[in-house]
Design a protein around this motif. Structure first.
Motif, PDB file in Angstrom:
ATOM      1  N   LYS A 118      12.331 -37.645  11.774  1.00 64.31           N
ATOM      2  CA  LYS A 118      11.681 -38.067  10.528  1.00 64.31           C
ATOM      3  C   LYS A 118      12.009 -37.128   9.377  1.00 64.31           C
ATOM      4  O   LYS A 118      12.307 -37.571   8.268  1.00 64.31           O
ATOM      5  N   LYS A 119      11.961 -35.840   9.624  1.00 66.40           N
ATOM      6  CA  LYS A 119      12.247 -34.867   8.557  1.00 66.40           C
ATOM      7  C   LYS A 119      13.697 -34.986   8.084  1.00 66.40           C
ATOM      8  O   LYS A 119      13.967 -34.876   6.884  1.00 66.40           O
ATOM      9  N   LEU A 120      14.617 -35.219   9.009  1.00 68.28           N
ATOM     10  CA  LEU A 120      16.015 -35.428   8.610  1.00 68.28           C
ATOM     11  C   LEU A 120      16.129 -36.612   7.659  1.00 68.28           C
ATOM     12  O   LEU A 120      16.826 -36.544   6.636  1.00 68.28           O
ATOM     13  N   LEU A 121      15.440 -37.692   8.006  1.00 69.09           N
ATOM     14  CA  LEU A 121      15.514 -38.907   7.192  1.00 69.09           C
ATOM     15  C   LEU A 121      14.795 -38.748   5.857  1.00 69.09           C
ATOM     16  O   LEU A 121      15.307 -39.171   4.816  1.00 69.09           O
ATOM     17  N   VAL A 122      13.622 -38.148   5.871  1.00 73.21           N
ATOM     18  CA  VAL A 122      12.845 -37.973   4.636  1.00 73.21           C
ATOM     19  C   VAL A 122      13.563 -37.036   3.670  1.00 73.21           C
ATOM     20  O   VAL A 122      13.665 -37.313   2.474  1.00 73.21           O
ATOM     21  N   ASP A 123      14.065 -35.923   4.189  1.00 72.97           N
ATOM     22  CA  ASP A 123      14.704 -34.928   3.333  1.00 72.97           C
ATOM     23  C   ASP A 123      16.132 -35.299   2.954  1.00 72.97           C
ATOM     24  O   ASP A 123      16.711 -34.686   2.057  1.00 72.97           O
ATOM     25  N   GLY A 124      16.709 -36.276   3.638  1.00 67.37           N
ATOM     26  CA  GLY A 124      18.074 -36.700   3.327  1.00 67.37           C
ATOM     27  C   GLY A 124      19.097 -35.595   3.525  1.00 67.37           C
ATOM     28  O   GLY A 124      20.002 -35.412   2.724  1.00 67.37           O
ATOM     29  N   VAL A 125      18.950 -34.869   4.625  1.00 71.89           N
ATOM     30  CA  VAL A 125      19.830 -33.737   4.896  1.00 71.89           C
ATOM     31  C   VAL A 125      21.190 -34.223   5.399  1.00 71.89           C
ATOM     32  O   VAL A 125      21.271 -34.829   6.456  1.00 71.89           O
ATOM     33  N   ASN A 126      22.214 -33.971   4.628  1.00 73.64           N
ATOM     34  CA  ASN A 126      23.597 -34.260   5.022  1.00 73.64           C
ATOM     35  C   ASN A 126      23.706 -35.634   5.709  1.00 73.64           C
ATOM     36  O   ASN A 126      23.955 -35.721   6.913  1.00 73.64           O
ATOM     37  N   PRO A 127      23.517 -36.718   4.961  1.00 74.44           N
ATOM     38  CA  PRO A 127      23.489 -38.059   5.568  1.00 74.44           C
ATOM     39  C   PRO A 127      24.635 -38.396   6.519  1.00 74.44           C
ATOM     40  O   PRO A 127      24.376 -38.962   7.585  1.00 74.44           O
ATOM     41  N   PRO A 128      25.901 -38.050   6.219  1.00 74.96           N
ATOM     42  CA  PRO A 128      26.956 -38.391   7.189  1.00 74.96           C
ATOM     43  C   PRO A 128      26.756 -37.701   8.542  1.00 74.96           C
ATOM     44  O   PRO A 128      26.963 -38.306   9.596  1.00 74.96           O
ATOM     45  N   LYS A 129      26.348 -36.441   8.517  1.00 72.75           N
ATOM     46  CA  LYS A 129      26.155 -35.708   9.772  1.00 72.75           C
ATOM     47  C   LYS A 129      24.867 -36.150  10.468  1.00 72.75           C
ATOM     48  O   LYS A 129      24.800 -36.168  11.703  1.00 72.75           O
ATOM     49  N   THR A 130      23.856 -36.501   9.701  1.00 70.80           N
ATOM     50  CA  THR A 130      22.629 -37.039  10.296  1.00 70.80           C
ATOM     51  C   THR A 130      22.940 -38.339  11.014  1.00 70.80           C
ATOM     52  O   THR A 130      22.516 -38.553  12.153  1.00 70.80           O
ATOM     53  N   LEU A 131      23.707 -39.202  10.374  1.00 74.13           N
ATOM     54  CA  LEU A 131      24.106 -40.470  10.995  1.00 74.13           C
ATOM     55  C   LEU A 131      24.916 -40.214  12.260  1.00 74.13           C
ATOM     56  O   LEU A 131      24.684 -40.846  13.301  1.00 74.13           O
ATOM     57  N   GLN A 132      25.851 -39.271  12.206  1.00 76.94           N
ATOM     58  CA  GLN A 132      26.664 -38.936  13.379  1.00 76.94           C
ATOM     59  C   GLN A 132      25.780 -38.455  14.527  1.00 76.94           C
ATOM     60  O   GLN A 132      25.938 -38.895  15.669  1.00 76.94           O
ATOM     61  N   LEU A 133      24.839 -37.585  14.232  1.00 75.17           N
ATOM     62  CA  LEU A 133      23.940 -37.062  15.260  1.00 75.17           C
ATOM     63  C   LEU A 133      23.080 -38.174  15.864  1.00 75.17           C
ATOM     64  O   LEU A 133      22.977 -38.292  17.086  1.00 75.17           O
ATOM     65  N   LEU A 134      22.485 -39.003  15.019  1.00 74.14           N
ATOM     66  CA  LEU A 134      21.599 -40.062  15.515  1.00 74.14           C
ATOM     67  C   LEU A 134      22.375 -41.109  16.308  1.00 74.14           C
ATOM     68  O   LEU A 134      21.881 -41.621  17.313  1.00 74.14           O
ATOM     69  N   GLN A 135      23.589 -41.410  15.885  1.00 71.70           N
ATOM     70  CA  GLN A 135      24.426 -42.346  16.642  1.00 71.70           C
ATOM     71  C   GLN A 135      24.764 -41.747  18.001  1.00 71.70           C
ATOM     72  O   GLN A 135      24.712 -42.437  19.024  1.00 71.70           O
ATOM     73  N   HIS A 136      25.081 -40.473  18.028  1.00 72.44           N
ATOM     74  CA  HIS A 136      25.412 -39.807  19.295  1.00 72.44           C
ATOM     75  C   HIS A 136      24.205 -39.799  20.228  1.00 72.44           C
ATOM     76  O   HIS A 136      24.338 -40.049  21.427  1.00 72.44           O
ATOM     77  N   LEU A 137      23.034 -39.516  19.675  1.00 70.68           N
ATOM     78  CA  LEU A 137      21.814 -39.472  20.488  1.00 70.68           C
ATOM     79  C   LEU A 137      21.442 -40.831  21.060  1.00 70.68           C
ATOM     80  O   LEU A 137      20.954 -40.927  22.187  1.00 70.68           O
ATOM     81  N   SER A 138      21.654 -41.856  20.272  1.00 66.35           N
ATOM     82  CA  SER A 138      21.181 -43.183  20.678  1.00 66.35           C
ATOM     83  C   SER A 138      22.191 -43.968  21.515  1.00 66.35           C
ATOM     84  O   SER A 138      21.849 -45.020  22.050  1.00 66.35           O
ATOM     85  N   TRP A 139      23.409 -43.476  21.647  1.00 66.83           N
ATOM     86  CA  TRP A 139      24.444 -44.206  22.376  1.00 66.83           C
ATOM     87  C   TRP A 139      24.019 -44.419  23.827  1.00 66.83           C
ATOM     88  O   TRP A 139      23.778 -43.474  24.557  1.00 66.83           O
ATOM     89  N   ASN A 140      23.920 -45.673  24.246  1.00 66.94           N
ATOM     90  CA  ASN A 140      23.531 -46.039  25.615  1.00 66.94           C
ATOM     91  C   ASN A 140      22.204 -45.427  26.048  1.00 66.94           C
ATOM     92  O   ASN A 140      21.989 -45.194  27.235  1.00 66.94           O
ATOM     93  N   ASP A 141      21.331 -45.125  25.123  1.00 68.02           N
ATOM     94  CA  ASP A 141      20.047 -44.516  25.452  1.00 68.02           C
ATOM     95  C   ASP A 141      18.923 -45.285  24.748  1.00 68.02           C
ATOM     96  O   ASP A 141      18.605 -45.005  23.590  1.00 68.02           O
ATOM     97  N   PRO A 142      18.332 -46.259  25.435  1.00 68.29           N
ATOM     98  CA  PRO A 142      17.291 -47.084  24.805  1.00 68.29           C
ATOM     99  C   PRO A 142      16.093 -46.273  24.311  1.00 68.29           C
ATOM    100  O   PRO A 142      15.530 -46.589  23.268  1.00 68.29           O
ATOM    101  N   ARG A 143      15.718 -45.227  25.031  1.00 68.57           N
ATOM    102  CA  ARG A 143      14.569 -44.408  24.581  1.00 68.57           C
ATOM    103  C   ARG A 143      14.869 -43.695  23.272  1.00 68.57           C
ATOM    104  O   ARG A 143      14.044 -43.660  22.363  1.00 68.57           O
ATOM    105  N   ALA A 144      16.052 -43.109  23.177  1.00 65.44           N
ATOM    106  CA  ALA A 144      16.434 -42.417  21.941  1.00 65.44           C
ATOM    107  C   ALA A 144      16.567 -43.423  20.795  1.00 65.44           C
ATOM    108  O   ALA A 144      16.153 -43.142  19.668  1.00 65.44           O
ATOM    109  N   SER A 145      17.118 -44.589  21.080  1.00 62.36           N
ATOM    110  CA  SER A 145      17.243 -45.626  20.052  1.00 62.36           C
ATOM    111  C   SER A 145      15.874 -46.036  19.532  1.00 62.36           C
ATOM    112  O   SER A 145      15.669 -46.172  18.323  1.00 62.36           O
TER     113      SER A 145
END
Length: 157
Positions: A118-145
């Protein structure tokens, strides 16, 4: 004042090679970065006797290089995703970098902490890297998604 440069140095060290990334992972760098980023909201905030305030009344520290470092390190490990055969998306995520080590349980729980997302999204910290991290976390992981979607919905509300 030089907060961003501190993390930029570590990010550049990680760029030197796989041994440097492995060393940073072995020193729990991801958990330490998330702890600094969350500050008083960190699950470990009570473990610190005295936490100095970061930034001033007008500006907060530049966390862009820190997010670059965290994404770089997390994308350099294989996460223990819960893959269901019918949801298999074809192996490793597109964000996967060459694997150099493992992510310790503390770091894993910190990056999967809803307050962090939530803090990453609210603060808008480095959006490309935030997106990369969240995509990596959620890949094939329904709980993380689910966690990421819930955090995003809470931010929008």
């Amino acid at each position: 004042r030089h907060f961003g440069e501190f993390f930029q140095l570590f990010s550049q060290i990680a760029d030197l090679g796989p041994q440097e990334k492995a060393f940073l992972l072995s020193r729990h760098t991801v958990a330490r970065c998330v702890d600094v980023f969350l500050h008083e909201e960190s699950p470990f905030a009570g473990d610190h006797r005295h936490r100095l305030r970061m930034g001033d009344k007008l500006s907060s520290p530049n966390f862009t290089p820190m997010m670059d470092l965290v994404a770089k390190l997390v994308c350099s490990v294989e996460l223990g995703q819960e893959i269901e055969p019918e949801q298999e998306q074809g192996g490793a995520p597109p964000t996967q970098l060459p694997v150099v080590g493992v992510l310790d349980n503390t770091s894993l729980s910190m990056i999967r902490h809803k307050v962090f997302v939530k803090k990453l999204l609210v603060d808008g910290v480095n959006p490309p890297k935030t997106l990369q991290l969240l995509q990596h976390l959620s890949w094939n992981d329904p709980r993380a998604s689910l966690l990421i979607l819930q955090a995003a919905c809470e931010v929008v509300e």
